[in-house]
Design a protein around this motif. Sequence first.
Motif, mmCIF file in Angstrom:
data_model
loop_
_atom_site.group_PDB
_atom_site.id
_atom_site.type_symbol
_atom_site.label_atom_id
_atom_site.label_comp_id
_atom_site.label_asym_id
_atom_site.label_seq_id
_atom_site.Cartn_x
_atom_site.Cartn_y
_atom_site.Cartn_z
ATOM 1 N N ILE A 1 3.329 15.085 -4.871
ATOM 2 C CA ILE A 1 3.112 15.128 -3.423
ATOM 3 C C ILE A 1 4.354 14.573 -2.736
ATOM 4 O O ILE A 1 4.743 13.434 -2.987
ATOM 5 N N PRO A 2 4.997 15.333 -1.866
ATOM 6 C CA PRO A 2 6.236 14.864 -1.239
ATOM 7 C C PRO A 2 5.973 13.825 -0.153
ATOM 8 O O PRO A 2 4.874 13.735 0.380
ATOM 9 N N GLY A 3 7.008 13.057 0.163
ATOM 10 C CA GLY A 3 6.907 12.073 1.232
ATOM 11 C C GLY A 3 7.806 10.886 0.953
ATOM 12 O O GLY A 3 8.117 10.581 -0.200
ATOM 13 N N THR A 4 8.246 10.229 2.004
ATOM 14 C CA THR A 4 9.106 9.058 1.876
ATOM 15 C C THR A 4 8.451 7.851 2.531
ATOM 16 O O THR A 4 7.503 7.986 3.314
ATOM 17 N N TYR A 5 8.954 6.697 2.192
ATOM 18 C CA TYR A 5 8.455 5.455 2.772
ATOM 19 C C TYR A 5 8.541 5.515 4.299
ATOM 20 O O TYR A 5 7.578 5.191 4.996
ATOM 21 N N TRP B 1 0.836 -1.215 0.000
ATOM 22 C CA TRP B 1 0.000 0.000 0.000
ATOM 23 C C TRP B 1 0.863 1.255 0.000
ATOM 24 O O TRP B 1 0.579 2.214 -0.724
ATOM 25 N N ILE B 2 1.915 1.239 0.811
ATOM 26 C CA ILE B 2 2.785 2.417 0.872
ATOM 27 C C ILE B 2 3.489 2.625 -0.459
ATOM 28 O O ILE B 2 3.580 3.755 -0.968
ATOM 29 N N ARG B 3 3.979 1.549 -1.056
ATOM 30 C CA ARG B 3 4.713 1.683 -2.327
ATOM 31 C C ARG B 3 3.799 2.158 -3.452
ATOM 32 O O ARG B 3 4.201 2.974 -4.291
ATOM 33 N N GLU B 4 2.579 1.662 -3.482
ATOM 34 C CA GLU B 4 1.640 2.138 -4.509
ATOM 35 C C GLU B 4 1.297 3.609 -4.274
ATOM 36 O O GLU B 4 1.232 4.407 -5.216
ATOM 37 N N ALA B 5 1.087 3.971 -3.008
ATOM 38 C CA ALA B 5 0.781 5.369 -2.690
ATOM 39 C C ALA B 5 1.935 6.284 -3.101
ATOM 40 O O ALA B 5 1.724 7.377 -3.652
ATOM 41 N N LEU B 6 3.162 5.855 -2.860
ATOM 42 C CA LEU B 6 4.324 6.668 -3.229
ATOM 43 C C LEU B 6 4.385 6.898 -4.731
ATOM 44 O O LEU B 6 4.725 8.004 -5.196
ATOM 45 N N ASP B 7 4.058 5.877 -5.521
ATOM 46 C CA ASP B 7 4.066 6.052 -6.978
ATOM 47 C C ASP B 7 2.987 7.043 -7.418
ATOM 48 O O ASP B 7 3.212 7.866 -8.310
ATOM 49 N N ILE B 8 1.813 6.958 -6.791
ATOM 50 C CA ILE B 8 0.747 7.906 -7.125
ATOM 51 C C ILE B 8 1.136 9.313 -6.684
ATOM 52 O O ILE B 8 0.916 10.297 -7.412
ATOM 53 N N MET B 9 1.718 9.434 -5.508
ATOM 54 C CA MET B 9 2.164 10.735 -5.017
ATOM 55 C C MET B 9 3.197 11.353 -5.946
ATOM 56 O O MET B 9 3.171 12.563 -6.206
ATOM 57 N N VAL C 1 -7.207 12.436 -3.926
ATOM 58 C CA VAL C 1 -6.518 12.535 -5.216
ATOM 59 C C VAL C 1 -7.285 11.725 -6.259
ATOM 60 O O VAL C 1 -7.519 10.520 -6.058
ATOM 61 N N PRO C 2 -7.704 12.345 -7.351
ATOM 62 C CA PRO C 2 -8.443 11.627 -8.396
ATOM 63 C C PRO C 2 -7.659 10.409 -8.873
ATOM 64 O O PRO C 2 -6.440 10.438 -8.999
ATOM 65 N N GLY C 3 -8.400 9.334 -9.130
ATOM 66 C CA GLY C 3 -7.759 8.102 -9.564
ATOM 67 C C GLY C 3 -7.594 7.097 -8.444
ATOM 68 O O GLY C 3 -7.353 5.922 -8.690
ATOM 69 N N THR C 4 -7.745 7.574 -7.198
ATOM 70 C CA THR C 4 -7.732 6.651 -6.058
ATOM 71 C C THR C 4 -9.175 6.439 -5.603
ATOM 72 O O THR C 4 -10.056 7.226 -5.926
ATOM 73 N N ALA C 5 -9.393 5.358 -4.876
ATOM 74 C CA ALA C 5 -10.748 5.033 -4.424
ATOM 75 C C ALA C 5 -11.304 6.145 -3.542
ATOM 76 O O ALA C 5 -10.575 6.757 -2.759
ATOM 77 N N ASN C 6 -12.595 6.389 -3.666
ATOM 78 C CA ASN C 6 -13.221 7.447 -2.882
ATOM 79 C C ASN C 6 -13.725 6.874 -1.556
ATOM 80 O O ASN C 6 -14.913 6.889 -1.253
ATOM 81 N N SER C 7 -12.783 6.366 -0.772
ATOM 82 C CA SER C 7 -13.129 5.745 0.509
ATOM 83 C C SER C 7 -11.985 5.928 1.488
ATOM 84 O O SER C 7 -10.834 5.630 1.168
ATOM 85 N N GLN C 8 -12.319 6.386 2.694
ATOM 86 C CA GLN C 8 -11.296 6.529 3.731
ATOM 87 C C GLN C 8 -10.711 5.185 4.137
ATOM 88 O O GLN C 8 -9.590 5.114 4.634
ATOM 89 N N TYR C 9 -11.472 4.125 3.937
ATOM 90 C CA TYR C 9 -11.013 2.792 4.322
ATOM 91 C C TYR C 9 -10.052 2.196 3.303
ATOM 92 O O TYR C 9 -9.359 1.233 3.611
ATOM 93 N N ASP C 10 -10.033 2.726 2.089
ATOM 94 C CA ASP C 10 -9.097 2.210 1.097
ATOM 95 C C ASP C 10 -7.681 2.619 1.512
ATOM 96 O O ASP C 10 -7.398 3.819 1.658
ATOM 97 N N PRO C 11 -6.782 1.655 1.732
ATOM 98 C CA PRO C 11 -5.474 2.009 2.293
ATOM 99 C C PRO C 11 -4.664 2.962 1.428
ATOM 100 O O PRO C 11 -4.038 3.894 1.940
ATOM 101 N N VAL C 12 -4.670 2.751 0.116
ATOM 102 C CA VAL C 12 -3.874 3.613 -0.766
ATOM 103 C C VAL C 12 -4.479 5.009 -0.833
ATOM 104 O O VAL C 12 -3.773 6.017 -0.724
ATOM 105 N N ALA C 13 -5.800 5.087 -0.998
ATOM 106 C CA ALA C 13 -6.459 6.396 -1.063
ATOM 107 C C ALA C 13 -6.267 7.165 0.237
ATOM 108 O O ALA C 13 -6.072 8.381 0.229
ATOM 109 N N ASN C 14 -6.316 6.456 1.363
ATOM 110 C CA ASN C 14 -6.136 7.091 2.662
ATOM 111 C C ASN C 14 -4.736 7.674 2.795
ATOM 112 O O ASN C 14 -4.557 8.826 3.225
ATOM 113 N N ILE C 15 -3.732 6.894 2.408
ATOM 114 C CA ILE C 15 -2.345 7.372 2.496
ATOM 115 C C ILE C 15 -2.141 8.599 1.613
ATOM 116 O O ILE C 15 -1.576 9.614 2.049
ATOM 117 N N VAL C 16 -2.603 8.519 0.372
ATOM 118 C CA VAL C 16 -2.354 9.605 -0.574
ATOM 119 C C VAL C 16 -3.052 10.892 -0.127
ATOM 120 O O VAL C 16 -2.469 11.976 -0.166
#
Length: 332
Positions: A246-250, A233-241, A297-312
């Motif tokens: 959007i800045p940030g590190t693992y 989830w973190i790695r996918e979020a980083l690629d989207i960021m 962020v558009p392109g991520t799931a519109n749900s707070q429970y979605d781990p990637v969407a939440n991180i991004v």
Amino acid sequence: MVLTAGGAGVAAPLLTAGSANAAPVAVWDEVAACESSGDWAANTGNGYYGGLQFSQSSWESVGGTEYASRADLATKDQQIAAGEKLLAVQGPGAWPTCGPKAGLSRDSGAPDIDTAAQPEAASPAKPKAAQPKAAPEAGRKRTGPESYTVVSGDTLHRIATAYDVDGGWKTVYATNRETVGDNPHLIFPGQELSLDASRPGAGHSGDAAQQAKPAAPAPSASGKSYANNLDGWIREALDIMKQHGIPGTYEGIHRNIIRESSGNPNAINNWDINAQKGTPSIGLLQVIKPTFDAYHVPGTANSQYDPVANIVAACNYAADRYGSIDNVNGPY
């Protein structure tokens, strides 16, 4: 969230009133209320199952498969019996947020449970006018429908598993790419999906020759494949960021997730000031709904429970407020 317990699976015995390392049913009800809103058949696609949100590895390690293949397919009493076994091994820290909140401890009392009962079968929902039917529990064999209407909480993986589609979610995506679009992780309630793998693009108008072409393999949002765990989830979020500047590190993301939710994408804070105002903090980085909506962020799931969407969304907010999620070292 249940942390993984090591070791091979062992049969979880029927626990009696004299068992050590036990907790009464009322306490387990509190844990379940916190973990899954008391839904003992919970299977939201987040990798955790049942009322106590077992990971599959934890369920297997405490002998849960003696009762059912997954926790959400077992009875409440059977899940509690498995929870007792995990409590004896790991203590209440197996549920790092909800265990302490519920008062769970190794010596808080014995549950009155009966594990001999048959696993609870999912009752078919009564048909409702103008409402799409919900997917059956994952693992149930396909009964032959040619199409499926997406409902809230669905994922392509869950639909493919529920209907035993050959080739899994990638086949469902390939067949419905015109409907779903470029992101297989983003589907919406009301979308009509074909489950007929022999007809790519079925149900859509278009050039017949083009429909006959094999659909491209299903990529993730960034064209890569990611593990369905915290690391993935973190790695996918980083690629989207990266795509959105959007800045940030693992390390910065991981550190904040562990502090905020212990890595549980289903975590809810029901007691702080935000919860008192009706907007509880939810998910890996404990984002409230107004903040999630503002920084989604558009392109991520519109749900707070979605781990990637939440991180991004959280990192997008942190970038706006603090310059980067890396600069966050406490409540934010």
